[in-house]
Motif scaffolding. Structure first.
Motif, PDB file in Angstrom:
ATOM      1  N   GLY A 203       0.826  -1.201   0.000  1.00  0.00           N
ATOM      2  CA  GLY A 203       0.000   0.000   0.000  1.00  0.00           C
ATOM      3  C   GLY A 203       0.863   1.256   0.000  1.00  0.00           C
ATOM      4  N   LEU A 204       1.964   1.205   0.737  1.00  0.00           N
ATOM      5  CA  LEU A 204       2.845   2.365   0.832  1.00  0.00           C
ATOM      6  C   LEU A 204       3.734   2.485  -0.404  1.00  0.00           C
ATOM      7  CD1 LEU A 204       3.768   4.763   2.471  1.00  0.00           C
ATOM      8  CD2 LEU A 204       5.312   3.256   3.749  1.00  0.00           C
ATOM      9  N   THR A 205       4.343   1.381  -0.833  1.00  0.00           N
ATOM     10  CA  THR A 205       5.242   1.494  -1.996  1.00  0.00           C
ATOM     11  C   THR A 205       4.460   1.963  -3.226  1.00  0.00           C
ATOM     12  OG1 THR A 205       5.008  -0.852  -2.635  1.00  0.00           O
ATOM     13  CG2 THR A 205       6.831  -0.284  -1.155  1.00  0.00           C
ATOM     14  N   SER A 206       3.270   1.412  -3.421  1.00  0.00           N
ATOM     15  CA  SER A 206       2.512   1.790  -4.624  1.00  0.00           C
ATOM     16  C   SER A 206       2.048   3.247  -4.568  1.00  0.00           C
ATOM     17  CB  SER A 206       1.319   0.845  -4.814  1.00  0.00           C
ATOM     18  OG  SER A 206       1.770  -0.424  -5.233  1.00  0.00           O
ATOM     19  N   ASN A 207       1.694   3.724  -3.384  1.00  0.00           N
ATOM     20  CA  ASN A 207       1.285   5.129  -3.276  1.00  0.00           C
ATOM     21  C   ASN A 207       2.467   6.076  -3.465  1.00  0.00           C
ATOM     22  OD1 ASN A 207      -1.687   5.983  -2.434  1.00  0.00           O
ATOM     23  ND2 ASN A 207      -1.314   3.905  -1.685  1.00  0.00           N
ATOM     24  N   ILE A 208       3.630   5.693  -2.957  1.00  0.00           N
ATOM     25  CA  ILE A 208       4.805   6.558  -3.155  1.00  0.00           C
ATOM     26  C   ILE A 208       5.196   6.571  -4.635  1.00  0.00           C
ATOM     27  CG2 ILE A 208       7.263   6.846  -2.628  1.00  0.00           C
ATOM     28  CD1 ILE A 208       6.655   5.758   0.198  1.00  0.00           C
TER      29      ILE A 208
ATOM     30  N   SER B 225       8.040  -5.227   1.207  1.00  0.00           N
ATOM     31  CA  SER B 225       7.589  -4.830  -0.126  1.00  0.00           C
ATOM     32  C   SER B 225       8.648  -3.949  -0.762  1.00  0.00           C
ATOM     33  CB  SER B 225       6.268  -4.057  -0.046  1.00  0.00           C
ATOM     34  OG  SER B 225       5.197  -4.919   0.265  1.00  0.00           O
ATOM     35  N   VAL B 226       8.920  -4.229  -2.031  1.00  0.00           N
ATOM     36  CA  VAL B 226       9.830  -3.391  -2.815  1.00  0.00           C
ATOM     37  C   VAL B 226       9.038  -2.876  -4.012  1.00  0.00           C
ATOM     38  CG1 VAL B 226      12.053  -3.276  -4.001  1.00  0.00           C
ATOM     39  CG2 VAL B 226      11.736  -4.909  -2.119  1.00  0.00           C
ATOM     40  N   GLY B 227       9.069  -1.577  -4.231  1.00  0.00           N
ATOM     41  CA  GLY B 227       8.246  -0.990  -5.290  1.00  0.00           C
ATOM     42  C   GLY B 227       9.031  -0.090  -6.218  1.00  0.00           C
ATOM     43  N   GLY B 228       8.464   0.145  -7.389  1.00  0.00           N
ATOM     44  CA  GLY B 228       9.062   1.039  -8.373  1.00  0.00           C
ATOM     45  C   GLY B 228       8.373   0.831  -9.705  1.00  0.00           C
ATOM     46  N   LYS B 229       8.874   1.484 -10.740  1.00  0.00           N
ATOM     47  CA  LYS B 229       8.387   1.184 -12.087  1.00  0.00           C
ATOM     48  C   LYS B 229       9.234   0.052 -12.634  1.00  0.00           C
ATOM     49  CE  LYS B 229       7.507   2.959 -16.723  1.00  0.00           C
ATOM     50  NZ  LYS B 229       7.268   4.098 -17.603  1.00  0.00           N
ATOM     51  N   SER B 230       8.558  -0.958 -13.165  1.00  0.00           N
ATOM     52  CA  SER B 230       9.239  -2.191 -13.547  1.00  0.00           C
ATOM     53  C   SER B 230       9.920  -2.105 -14.906  1.00  0.00           C
ATOM     54  CB  SER B 230       8.216  -3.334 -13.586  1.00  0.00           C
ATOM     55  OG  SER B 230       8.746  -4.463 -14.261  1.00  0.00           O
ATOM     56  N   PRO B 231      11.182  -2.490 -14.984  1.00  0.00           N
ATOM     57  CA  PRO B 231      11.848  -2.582 -16.288  1.00  0.00           C
ATOM     58  C   PRO B 231      11.329  -3.757 -17.125  1.00  0.00           C
ATOM     59  CG  PRO B 231      13.439  -2.630 -14.482  1.00  0.00           C
ATOM     60  CD  PRO B 231      12.087  -2.798 -13.884  1.00  0.00           C
ATOM     61  N   LEU B 232      10.688  -4.713 -16.471  1.00  0.00           N
ATOM     62  CA  LEU B 232      10.189  -5.882 -17.194  1.00  0.00           C
ATOM     63  C   LEU B 232       8.831  -5.601 -17.823  1.00  0.00           C
ATOM     64  CD1 LEU B 232      11.095  -8.920 -17.620  1.00  0.00           C
ATOM     65  CD2 LEU B 232       9.412  -9.472 -15.865  1.00  0.00           C
ATOM     66  N   THR B 233       7.936  -4.964 -17.069  1.00  0.00           N
ATOM     67  CA  THR B 233       6.574  -4.749 -17.547  1.00  0.00           C
ATOM     68  C   THR B 233       6.339  -3.331 -18.060  1.00  0.00           C
ATOM     69  OG1 THR B 233       5.645  -3.981 -15.450  1.00  0.00           O
ATOM     70  CG2 THR B 233       5.763  -6.372 -15.786  1.00  0.00           C
TER      71      THR B 233
ATOM     72  N   ILE C 233       3.699  -0.375 -12.906  1.00  0.00           N
ATOM     73  CA  ILE C 233       4.034  -0.321 -11.488  1.00  0.00           C
ATOM     74  C   ILE C 233       4.388  -1.721 -11.000  1.00  0.00           C
ATOM     75  CG2 ILE C 233       1.711  -0.730 -10.558  1.00  0.00           C
ATOM     76  CD1 ILE C 233       2.310   1.707  -8.642  1.00  0.00           C
ATOM     77  N   LYS C 234       5.217  -1.793 -10.008  1.00  0.00           N
ATOM     78  CA  LYS C 234       5.618  -3.106  -9.492  1.00  0.00           C
ATOM     79  C   LYS C 234       5.740  -3.071  -7.975  1.00  0.00           C
ATOM     80  CE  LYS C 234       6.344  -6.325 -11.143  1.00  0.00           C
ATOM     81  NZ  LYS C 234       5.437  -7.513 -11.237  1.00  0.00           N
ATOM     82  N   GLU C 235       5.193  -4.107  -7.369  1.00  0.00           N
ATOM     83  CA  GLU C 235       5.500  -4.420  -5.975  1.00  0.00           C
ATOM     84  C   GLU C 235       5.947  -5.864  -5.946  1.00  0.00           C
ATOM     85  OE1 GLU C 235       4.493  -6.098  -1.874  1.00  0.00           O
ATOM     86  OE2 GLU C 235       3.750  -6.706  -3.822  1.00  0.00           O
ATOM     87  N   ALA C 236       7.163  -6.083  -5.488  1.00  0.00           N
ATOM     88  CA  ALA C 236       7.668  -7.435  -5.290  1.00  0.00           C
ATOM     89  C   ALA C 236       7.859  -7.640  -3.795  1.00  0.00           C
ATOM     90  CB  ALA C 236       8.982  -7.633  -6.041  1.00  0.00           C
TER      91      ALA C 236
ATOM     92  N   TYR D 131      13.785 -13.635  -2.154  1.00  0.00           N
ATOM     93  CA  TYR D 131      13.816 -12.645  -3.230  1.00  0.00           C
ATOM     94  C   TYR D 131      12.514 -11.879  -3.400  1.00  0.00           C
ATOM     95  CZ  TYR D 131      18.338 -12.993  -5.444  1.00  0.00           C
ATOM     96  OH  TYR D 131      19.681 -12.874  -5.714  1.00  0.00           O
ATOM     97  N   ALA D 132      12.653 -10.551  -3.479  1.00  0.00           N
ATOM     98  CA  ALA D 132      11.610  -9.738  -4.103  1.00  0.00           C
ATOM     99  C   ALA D 132      11.951  -9.818  -5.579  1.00  0.00           C
ATOM    100  CB  ALA D 132      11.660  -8.305  -3.582  1.00  0.00           C
ATOM    101  N   GLY D 133      11.547 -10.937  -6.167  1.00  0.00           N
ATOM    102  CA  GLY D 133      12.135 -11.315  -7.441  1.00  0.00           C
ATOM    103  C   GLY D 133      11.492 -10.697  -8.658  1.00  0.00           C
ATOM    104  N   ARG D 134      10.198 -10.529  -8.607  1.00  0.00           N
ATOM    105  CA  ARG D 134       9.479 -10.274  -9.840  1.00  0.00           C
ATOM    106  C   ARG D 134       9.624  -8.830 -10.338  1.00  0.00           C
ATOM    107  NH1 ARG D 134       5.510 -13.993 -12.077  1.00  0.00           N
ATOM    108  NH2 ARG D 134       7.352 -13.967 -13.395  1.00  0.00           N
ATOM    109  N   GLY D 135       9.719  -8.718 -11.657  1.00  0.00           N
ATOM    110  CA  GLY D 135       9.597  -7.400 -12.272  1.00  0.00           C
ATOM    111  C   GLY D 135      10.871  -6.614 -12.480  1.00  0.00           C
ATOM    112  N   GLY D 136      12.007  -7.142 -12.062  1.00  0.00           N
ATOM    113  CA  GLY D 136      13.266  -6.492 -12.410  1.00  0.00           C
ATOM    114  C   GLY D 136      13.679  -5.319 -11.544  1.00  0.00           C
ATOM    115  N   LEU D 137      13.163  -5.279 -10.299  1.00  0.00           N
ATOM    116  CA  LEU D 137      13.526  -4.131  -9.458  1.00  0.00           C
ATOM    117  C   LEU D 137      14.998  -4.163  -9.041  1.00  0.00           C
ATOM    118  CD1 LEU D 137      10.263  -3.797  -7.342  1.00  0.00           C
ATOM    119  CD2 LEU D 137      11.036  -2.375  -9.251  1.00  0.00           C
ATOM    120  N   GLY D 138      15.651  -5.326  -9.185  1.00  0.00           N
ATOM    121  CA  GLY D 138      17.096  -5.371  -8.965  1.00  0.00           C
ATOM    122  C   GLY D 138      17.837  -4.520  -9.980  1.00  0.00           C
TER     123      GLY D 138
END
Lengths: 85, 578
Positions: free
Chosen positions: B30-35, B72-80, B83-86, B183-190
């Protein structure tokens, strides 16, 4: 011909208990026989069975269903109860 | 009083900020996606200076509530491109929360092309050179960090894949034994971390203020109700601790929904060899040694679905071989060798890859004829190319969709550029609705309709029925709240069936924050989170036409049930009718 696939502790009622291969009883039954009656005839206590797949479809109240047309029965034991009824 | 830690990688500064009132009752997803919604331009390049990566413990993380240590790890995903929350377990999230930190926002980009580590402790935060760990895999990096920091800190880090900014780079979190496999694996946030020049976050909570609870007595009572439910329900008290999530291998195989050889069949003839039963057998009876089941991914987890898989000589190989990883490198690649699968998981943990995306990518490469289906050693060799940074490795490291395009493959099981998990949507329609419509791309955890469709949890839904929009919507909304709470999503098995467990989940949050949320509020809060994510995605260019499964799933019948995905577009579009 009906295949009864056994998983977990139910493997002990099949031809082997090896975890690395399918444990399958090949059997047959009269079309009016219920799934529960078939399992009892194979020596599988119904109280140890948590859930039943009939031809790949999870089926509630499966013991009462007739085996007519069923080719594959999958049985999971209670301690593998991801199939929670 | 919690604070937000803002880290500017451009000028290498850190500062603590007061938590805005609008964020006070938000946590985790909820927090990562709102930020992300408030601070990240939807049209920015995911690896550019305007994207941000946010780390947030859940609402009750850091407390004694059971199984509540998720990050939760959030950001804009390089994969998709959306928005991403992993979401990850491990030990870092609880430590961040116990330092009184509600979120860490990392922005900007290092200007000197170097990598840095962010150290966070009771005295504050600082960026230091990461020269000691740069270029290293996560096993060695974690070991070096613990050697230098005797308080056994939480480590959030990226492997070489993240440093190379590959779209399948995940974010590693260490566990209690300092293994990097959470891993907060999904979506390429690494890759986003890598783009900023941030190699690791080192979190030492010794001497920290801890977390405050508005009503400690009520909290204790409600957390116990949830714990009792988890310790009573058959899934969370028996199946998951005994066999791990890989218990699902045999179950999905029996259901005809276990994607096999790049989603060309729903049954795998070698399923028994890679099943949860077999993992249990090898770990606890045959090899023993370091082998272990009922292994918690973070302190305070009462479900303990993790394991330690041993090598043939009993020595430690990897933690853990869970369902998705097992399936992705196993049945999905036609591989029936648990040792090969374990090695592929270890490589992923070390190089820093999401195992679902990596396994599906290898499956697509097999489809392309790069290596044969079923060849475990060839798969190991192929995946090893990623860490070496070879041209082929960089293709593989960018995920299934990228690899499919590179080699002219049309059977690419992905939505919004993200690979599908271990449930084929053709015989299990509801999960297909979730895959298609999730704001995250194909993601089973966004709305786990498998529970009623296959497992008989929380009611029973016919897996072949096509009217699943409402079911998926309900699951997606509740899931968004659970992801915000910091509780592990697996509590859902118990709280869907045991009313007191659901009350315990909601009221433990209420006790902590002085709120009086009800079950209905949970759904509304979850829906609001999804709406926020959906709006971000719309502004990033997504339309309802992106909420679709790949064409081949509507054309190719999946054996053994020989069905296609036939949920109508109207049904898919109705998911967001709230």
């Amino acid at each position: 011909m009906i295949e009864v696939h056994l998983f977990g502790k139910l493997r002990r009622f099949g031809p082997h208990a090896d975890k690395d291969r399918e444990c399958v009883i090949q059997t047959s039954a009269d079309a009016t026989t219920s799934v529960g009656e078939l399992l009892i005839s194979l020596g599988i206590p119904l109280e140890e069975v948590s859930n039943v797949f009939l031809d790949g479809v999870y089926t509630r109240a499966a013991f009462e269903k007739p085996v007519a047309g069923v080719a594959r029965i999958g049985l999971f034991p209670r301690d593998m109860c991801l199939l929670y009824a | 009083m919690s604070r937000i830690l803002r880290v500017n990688m451009t000028d290498l500064s850190t500062k603590f900020e007061e938590v805005p009132e609008k964020y006070r009752l938000l946590g985790g997803r909820g927090l990562t996606s709102n930020i992300v919604f408030d601070e990240v331009p939807p049209d920015c390049h995911p690896l550019g200076p305007n994207n941000k990566v946010i780390f947030a413990p859940g609402l009750v993380t850091g407390t004694s509530a059971p199984s509540s240590g998720r990050l939760s790890v959030g950001g804009k995903s390089p994969l998709t491109g959306g928005i991403k929350e992993a979401n990850a377990g491990g030990i870092a999230s609880q430590k961040i929360a116990r330092l009184g930190i509600k979120a860490i926002i990392v922005e900007g980009q290092a200007q000197d092309g170097k990598f840095y580590s962010l150290k966070v402790n009771k005295d504050g935060a600082s960026l230091v050179s990461a020269d000691d760990i740069v270029g290293k895999g996560m096993y060695e990096a974690d070991e070096i960090i613990w050697r230098k920091h005797p308080n056994k800190p939480g480590v959030i880090g990226i492997g070489p894949a993240g440093e190379m900014r590959l779209a399948n780079a995940g974010v590693s979190v260490n566990d209690s034994e300092n293994g990097p496999g959470r891993y907060a694996g999904r979506g390429g946030l690494g890759a986003v971390m890598g783009s900023k020049g941030l190699k690791a976050i080192i979190v030492d909570d010794k001497g920290g203020p801890g977390v405050s609870v508005a009503n400690p007595e009520l909290f204790k009572q409600e957390a116990k109700k949830l714990a009792d439910a988890l310790l009573t329900h058959a899934v969370t008290s028996q199946a998951l601790p005994n066999y791990g999530t890989a218990v699902l291998i045999n179950i999905l195989n029996e259901a005809g929904g276990l994607p096999t050889r790049n989603f060309s069949s729903g049954r795998f003839e070698g399923a028994a060899k890679v099943s949860g039963e077999m993992i249990n057998e090898l770990a606890t009876k045959v090899r023993k040694g370091a082998g272990r089941v009922a292994h918690p991914c973070h302190p305070g987890c009462v479900i303990k679905c993790s394991n330690v898989f041993p090598k043939p000589d009993g020595s430690y190989h990897v933690s853990c071989v869970e369902y998705e990883s097992d399936w992705a490198f196993g049945p999905n690649c036609g591989i029936d060798d648990l040792d090969a699968i374990a090695e592929l998981v270890r490589i992923s943990n070390d190089v820093g890859l999401d195992t679902i995306e990596a396994g599906v990518t290898v499956g697509v490469a097999m489809e392309a004829g790069i290596i044969p289906f079923g060849d475990g050693q060839a798969a190991i060799n192929l995946l090893s190319e990623v860490g070496k940074g070879t041209p082929l490795g960089r293709i593989i490291g960018n995920g299934a969709t990228f690899t499919g395009r590179a080699f002219g493959v049309t059977r690419i099981p992905a939505v919004k550029g993200q690979a599908m998990p271990a449930y084929d949507p053709r015989p299990i329609k509801g999960i297909g609705v979730t895959y298609a419509t999730s704001t995250m791309g194909a993601d089973h955890t966004s709305g786990y309709t498998i529970a009623p469709e296959i497992l008989g949890v929380g009611g029973k839904a016919d897996p072949f029925a096509v009217n699943k929009g409402e079911l998926s919507r309900a699951f997606q909304a509740t899931t968004a709240f659970v992801d915000a709470s910091g509780y592990c999503l697996f509590i859902a098995f118990a709280i869907l069936d045991i009313a007191s467990g659901f009350e315990g989940m909601v009221n433990s949050v209420n006790a902590m924050y002085g709120t009086d949320w009800t079950g209905d509020d949970v759904v509304k809060i979850g829906q609001q989170i999804i709406k926020t994510e959906r709006t971000f995605n719309e502004r990033a260019g997504f339309t309802k036409e992106h909420d679709r499964v790949p064409e081949f799933m509507r054309l190719e019948k999946l054996p053994p049930h020989n069905v296609v995905f036939d949920v109508s577009d109207e049904e898919l579009d109705a998911v967001y009718a709230f």
